[in-house]
Design an enzyme around this catalytic site. Structure first.
Site, PDB file in Angstrom:
ATOM      1  CB  THR A   1      36.978   5.844 -16.853  1.00  0.00           C
ATOM      2  OG1 THR A   1      36.700   6.999 -15.793  1.00  0.00           O
ATOM      3  CG2 THR A   1      37.300   4.450 -15.993  1.00  0.00           C
TER       4      THR A   1
ATOM      5  CB  VAL B   1      39.925   4.549 -12.900  1.00  0.00           C
ATOM      6  CG1 VAL B   1      39.738   3.281 -13.607  1.00  0.00           C
ATOM      7  CG2 VAL B   1      39.876   4.178 -11.456  1.00  0.00           C
TER       8      VAL B   1
ATOM      9  CE  LYS C   1      31.065   8.793  -6.129  1.00  0.00           C
ATOM     10  NZ  LYS C   1      30.553   7.337  -6.503  1.00  0.00           N
TER      11      LYS C   1
ATOM     12  CG  ASN D   1      30.704   1.305 -11.291  1.00  0.00           C
ATOM     13  OD1 ASN D   1      31.875   1.770 -11.033  1.00  0.00           O
ATOM     14  ND2 ASN D   1      30.031   1.506 -12.724  1.00  0.00           N
TER      15      ASN D   1
ATOM     16  CE1 TYR E   1      31.579  11.371  -8.302  1.00  0.00           C
ATOM     17  CE2 TYR E   1      33.897  12.410  -7.522  1.00  0.00           C
ATOM     18  CZ  TYR E   1      33.302  10.927  -8.086  1.00  0.00           C
ATOM     19  OH  TYR E   1      33.706   9.990  -8.466  1.00  0.00           O
TER      20      TYR E   1
END
Length: 251
Positions: free
Chosen positions: A191, A189, A158, A87, A154
């Site tokens: 976060t 999300v 991914k 994660n 990024y």
């Protein structure tokens, strides 16, 4: 008994995943740069065994030793399931590649791609021949299939993680008791990473306003709800090894 290892477990989605796995039938190992904090007390209060390994997943040379440390106290004979949830992730640098520093680019790819690749490889070696069900969940991103100006490292890391999942899935399909390796994008999300995105310079990240609007309109997914969906996906055997998924398409 089930054993799970969760990286990036001290905050955000990783913390939510660890909490969702605090079940009587689970033993847990959390990995993060910071301490377990209240998670240790919470696990103890629920009667769940939680070990904590402080480590920097950006340090590629230490990754195999970190996984060996995790497995030093795991008895495979008593397990029906052993799982790894990759994660941990970083969004920085949020800037065009020509502006970003080499150090920041290296750290991004190290944490987002090299760490899950090396940890997964070590996990597969260390559990080879085990009778337990072997599961790997790579937490990916929709950015792995959609380019964003300012997120080159990024997006690339991914995308690489998704392809790694497909390749290892094909390898494990050919093995006796092969591991089921999945990649799943969690959606947007709520976060700390999202706070960092909203704080980015619009000159360096032209899509910033989209994420500001998602937050202001209440359209960010909650970490707890998303963690539950990710684990539901992991445990759903209808998804074959090598699957690359998006929980927003499933639930």
């Amino acid at each position: 008994m089930k054993q799970f290892i969760v990286t990036g477990a001290s905050k955000g989605l990783g913390q939510a995943l660890l909490r969702e796995l605090m079940r009587p039938e689970c033993r847990l190992i959390g990995m993060a740069r910071s301490d377990a904090g209240e998670l240790a007390k919470e696990a103890a209060g629920k009667g769940v065994a939680l070990r904590w390994i402080r480590c920097d997943l950006g340090d590629a040379a230490s990754l195999e030793a970190v996984m060996e440390q995790a497995f030093a106290e795991i008895d495979g004979e008593g397990l029906d399931t052993i799982g790894l949830i990759n994660n941990a992730g970083v969004i920085e640098p949020i800037a065009p590649a020509a502006v970003a520093s080499g150090e920041d680019l290296i750290r991004n790819v190290s944490v987002n791609l090299i760490a899950p690749v090396v940890l997964t490889a070590a996990f597969l070696r260390l559990t080879a021949g085990w009778k337990a069900k072997r599961l790997v969940l790579n937490v990916s991103s929709g950015a792995g299939s959609k380019p964003y100006s300012g997120w080159s490292a990024y997006c690339a890391s991914k995308a690489g993680l998704d392809m790694f999942t497909r390749c290892v899935g094909a390898e494990q399909e050919a093995e006796a008791n092969g591991a089921r390796v999945l990649s799943a994008a969690p959606g947007v999300v709520d976060t700390a990473m999202q706070r960092d995105i909203r704080a980015a310079s619009p000159e360096l990240f032209p899509s910033r306003e989209r994420f500001v609007e998602l937050h202001s309109s209440g359209r960010l997914a909650g970490a707890d709800e998303t963690a539950a969906k990710l684990l539901r996906t992991l445990f759903d055997e209808r998804h074959p090894s090598g699957s690359v998924l998006d929980v927003r398409d499933l639930y």
